[in-house]
Design an enzyme around this catalytic site. Structure first.
Site, short mmCIF file in Angstrom:
data_model
loop_
_atom_site.label_atom_id
_atom_site.label_comp_id
_atom_site.label_asym_id
_atom_site.label_seq_id
_atom_site.Cartn_x
_atom_site.Cartn_y
_atom_site.Cartn_z
N LEU A 196 0.83 -1.22 0.00
CA LEU A 196 0.00 0.00 0.00
C LEU A 196 0.86 1.26 0.00
CD1 LEU A 196 -2.61 -0.99 2.76
CD2 LEU A 196 -3.04 -0.84 0.29
N GLY A 248 2.40 4.27 1.54
CA GLY A 248 2.76 4.51 2.94
C GLY A 248 3.24 3.27 3.67
N GLY A 260 5.99 1.75 3.20
CA GLY A 260 7.45 1.80 3.38
C GLY A 260 8.24 1.27 2.20
N THR A 282 11.13 3.61 1.33
CA THR A 282 12.08 3.60 2.46
C THR A 282 12.93 2.34 2.39
OG1 THR A 282 10.49 4.84 3.79
CG2 THR A 282 12.24 3.68 4.99
N ARG A 300 -2.59 1.24 -14.61
CA ARG A 300 -1.69 0.61 -13.62
C ARG A 300 -1.02 -0.61 -14.26
NH1 ARG A 300 -3.13 2.14 -7.75
NH2 ARG A 300 -5.16 3.12 -7.86
N ASN A 336 1.64 0.60 -16.51
CA ASN A 336 2.71 1.11 -15.65
C ASN A 336 3.61 -0.03 -15.17
OD1 ASN A 336 4.02 3.02 -13.93
ND2 ASN A 336 2.67 2.50 -12.23
N ILE A 360 3.27 0.25 -5.94
CA ILE A 360 2.11 -0.38 -5.27
C ILE A 360 1.81 -1.71 -5.95
CG2 ILE A 360 -0.34 -0.19 -4.72
CD1 ILE A 360 -0.06 2.81 -4.54
N SER A 361 1.78 -1.69 -7.29
CA SER A 361 1.48 -2.89 -8.10
C SER A 361 0.39 -3.73 -7.43
CB SER A 361 2.75 -3.72 -8.36
OG SER A 361 3.62 -3.80 -7.26
N GLY A 415 -10.56 6.30 -6.46
CA GLY A 415 -9.78 5.12 -6.86
C GLY A 415 -8.44 5.05 -6.16
N1 LIG Z 1 -5.36 6.69 -6.84
C1 LIG Z 1 -4.16 6.43 -6.35
N2 LIG Z 1 -3.90 5.21 -5.80
C2 LIG Z 1 -2.67 4.93 -5.32
N3 LIG Z 1 -1.63 5.83 -5.31
C3 LIG Z 1 -1.84 7.04 -5.84
C4 LIG Z 1 -3.11 7.40 -6.37
N4 LIG Z 1 -3.03 8.67 -6.83
C5 LIG Z 1 -1.78 9.10 -6.60
N5 LIG Z 1 -1.06 8.13 -6.00
C6 LIG Z 1 0.38 8.26 -5.71
O1 LIG Z 1 1.02 7.45 -6.71
C7 LIG Z 1 1.95 6.56 -6.10
C8 LIG Z 1 1.77 5.13 -6.62
O2 LIG Z 1 2.31 4.99 -7.89
P1 LIG Z 1 2.61 3.54 -8.44
O3 LIG Z 1 3.16 3.74 -9.80
O4 LIG Z 1 3.45 2.80 -7.48
O5 LIG Z 1 1.15 2.89 -8.51
S1 LIG Z 1 0.68 1.56 -9.24
O6 LIG Z 1 1.70 0.53 -8.99
O7 LIG Z 1 0.54 1.83 -10.67
O8 LIG Z 1 -0.61 1.20 -8.64
C9 LIG Z 1 1.66 6.56 -4.60
O9 LIG Z 1 2.95 6.63 -4.03
P2 LIG Z 1 3.43 5.71 -2.81
O10 LIG Z 1 2.84 6.37 -1.62
O11 LIG Z 1 4.91 5.86 -2.87
O12 LIG Z 1 2.97 4.30 -2.99
C10 LIG Z 1 0.83 7.80 -4.35
O13 LIG Z 1 1.63 8.82 -3.84
N1 LIG Z 2 10.35 1.06 8.78
C1 LIG Z 2 9.89 2.28 9.02
N2 LIG Z 2 9.95 2.80 10.25
C2 LIG Z 2 9.48 4.05 10.48
N3 LIG Z 2 8.94 4.86 9.54
C3 LIG Z 2 8.85 4.38 8.31
C4 LIG Z 2 9.33 3.07 7.97
N4 LIG Z 2 9.10 2.86 6.67
C5 LIG Z 2 8.54 3.99 6.20
N5 LIG Z 2 8.40 4.91 7.18
C6 LIG Z 2 7.83 6.25 7.02
O1 LIG Z 2 6.52 6.11 6.47
C7 LIG Z 2 6.28 7.07 5.47
C8 LIG Z 2 5.92 6.35 4.16
O2 LIG Z 2 7.04 5.61 3.73
P1 LIG Z 2 7.37 5.41 2.19
O3 LIG Z 2 8.65 4.67 2.11
O4 LIG Z 2 7.28 6.71 1.46
O5 LIG Z 2 6.16 4.47 1.75
P2 LIG Z 2 5.65 4.09 0.30
O6 LIG Z 2 6.81 4.23 -0.64
O7 LIG Z 2 5.18 2.68 0.42
O8 LIG Z 2 4.53 5.04 0.02
C9 LIG Z 2 7.54 7.92 5.37
O9 LIG Z 2 7.33 9.09 6.11
C10 LIG Z 2 8.61 7.06 5.99
O10 LIG Z 2 9.60 7.82 6.60
#
Ligand SMILES: Nc1ncnc2c1ncn2[C@@H]1O[C@H](COP(=O)(O)OS(=O)(=O)O)[C@@H](OP(=O)(O)O)[C@H]1O
Ligand SMILES: Nc1ncnc2c1ncn2[C@@H]1O[C@H](COP(=O)(O)OP(=O)(O)O)[C@@H](O)[C@H]1O
Length: 208
Positions: free
Chosen positions: A38, A40, A42, A45, A84, A87, A110-111, A160
């Site tokens: 999902l 967030g 990580g 990270t 997606r 992508n 996310i895939s 979505g």
């Molecule tokens: N509708 C919707 N759903 C999910 N995520 C969204 C959406 N709109 C924008 N974002 C932002 O786009 C990042 C995900 O891009 P991805 O290329 O990894 O998505 S996917 O694999 O094609 O589903 C995702 O980043 P991450 O938080 O790093 O996962 C979001 O910041």
């Molecule tokens: N293992 C971890 N411990 C503490 N905070 C984390 C950890 N992994 C991610 N975070 C924090 O959570 C938030 C989302 O992480 P991120 O790597 O951007 O997630 P994603 O790429 O899946 O969206 C960031 O603020 C990051 O610093």
């Protein structure tokens, strides 16, 4: 100029320098570490921490981050199921090239759909596709909400959004699962350590 469609009259050219030679040169074996989960959870990270750890061990890696690629290669693609899929397909193809070049390619997207991830797996020899599932609860991801997107999705201002009103299909047979324990997530370096141990055990980091 030919008016033939797409893939007619094209031929594969073999290069005299092969993958095995590249592996020897780099002292590692190319592969794809595919991080799914999902927003967030990580993914980025872990990708950065893993890349840093590999670098410190003298191993060459490269991160393909979904967010970043949407600024270039995948600019213009949205978040419909079709977009997606496209992508993921493009990133899978690029990751395959990096792995063939001998790099440890870390793809972080996310895939959300199993079939799209499986299609990327099918592009590589099975053992060279290492699926890492960031098994974090929606409540943890939402509490992080680094970019405020969950808040917007809950308010109906983003439609979505994965996990809110769009599906996420967890892997059934991933190689590595990163999990919270008692509501606590492992540190970035512990997450990276888990993946490095796997790569070591499977011989990807050994001198070739
Ligand atoms: N509708 C919707 N759903 C999910 N995520 C969204 C959406 N709109 C924008 N974002 C932002 O786009 C990042 C995900 O891009 P991805 O290329 O990894 O998505 S996917 O694999 O094609 O589903 C995702 O980043 P991450 O938080 O790093 O996962 C979001 O910041
Ligand atoms: N293992 C971890 N411990 C503490 N905070 C984390 C950890 N992994 C991610 N975070 C924090 O959570 C938030 C989302 O992480 P991120 O790597 O951007 O997630 P994603 O790429 O899946 O969206 C960031 O603020 C990051 O610093």
């Amino acid at each position: 100029m030919s008016t033939l469609a797409n893939s007619s009259n094209i031929f594969w050219h073999e290069c005299p320098v092969g993958k095995t030679e590249r592996h020897k040169l780099l002292n590692q074996k190319g592969c794809v570490v595919w991080i799914t989960g999902l927003s967030g959870s990580g993914k980025s990270t872990l990708a950065c921490s893993l890349s840093r750890e590999l670098h410190s061990r003298g191993k060459l890696s490269y991160v393909l981050d979904g967010d970043n690629l949407r600024h270039g290669l995948n600019k213009g693609l949205g978040f419909s199921a079709e977009d997606r899929t496209e992508n993921i397909r493009r990133v899978g193809e690029v990751a395959k090239l990096f792995a063939d070049a001998g790099l440890i390619c870390i793809a972080s997207l996310i895939s959300p759909y199993r079939k799209d991830r499986d299609a990327c797996r099918a592009m590589l020899a099975d053992a060279n596709f290492i699926e890492v599932f960031m098994n974090m609860s929606l409540s943890l991801c939402e509490s992080r909400d680094a970019r405020g997107l969950y808040k917007l999705a809950r308010a109906g201002k983003i439609k979505g959004f994965t996990g809110i009103d769009d599906p996420y299909e967890p892997p059934l047979n991933c190689e590595i699962e990163i999990q919270e324990k008692d509501g606590v997530c492992p540190t970035p370096s512990a997450m990276a350590g888990q993946v490095v141990s796997y790569l070591e055990d499977k011989g990807f980091l050994q001198d070739q």
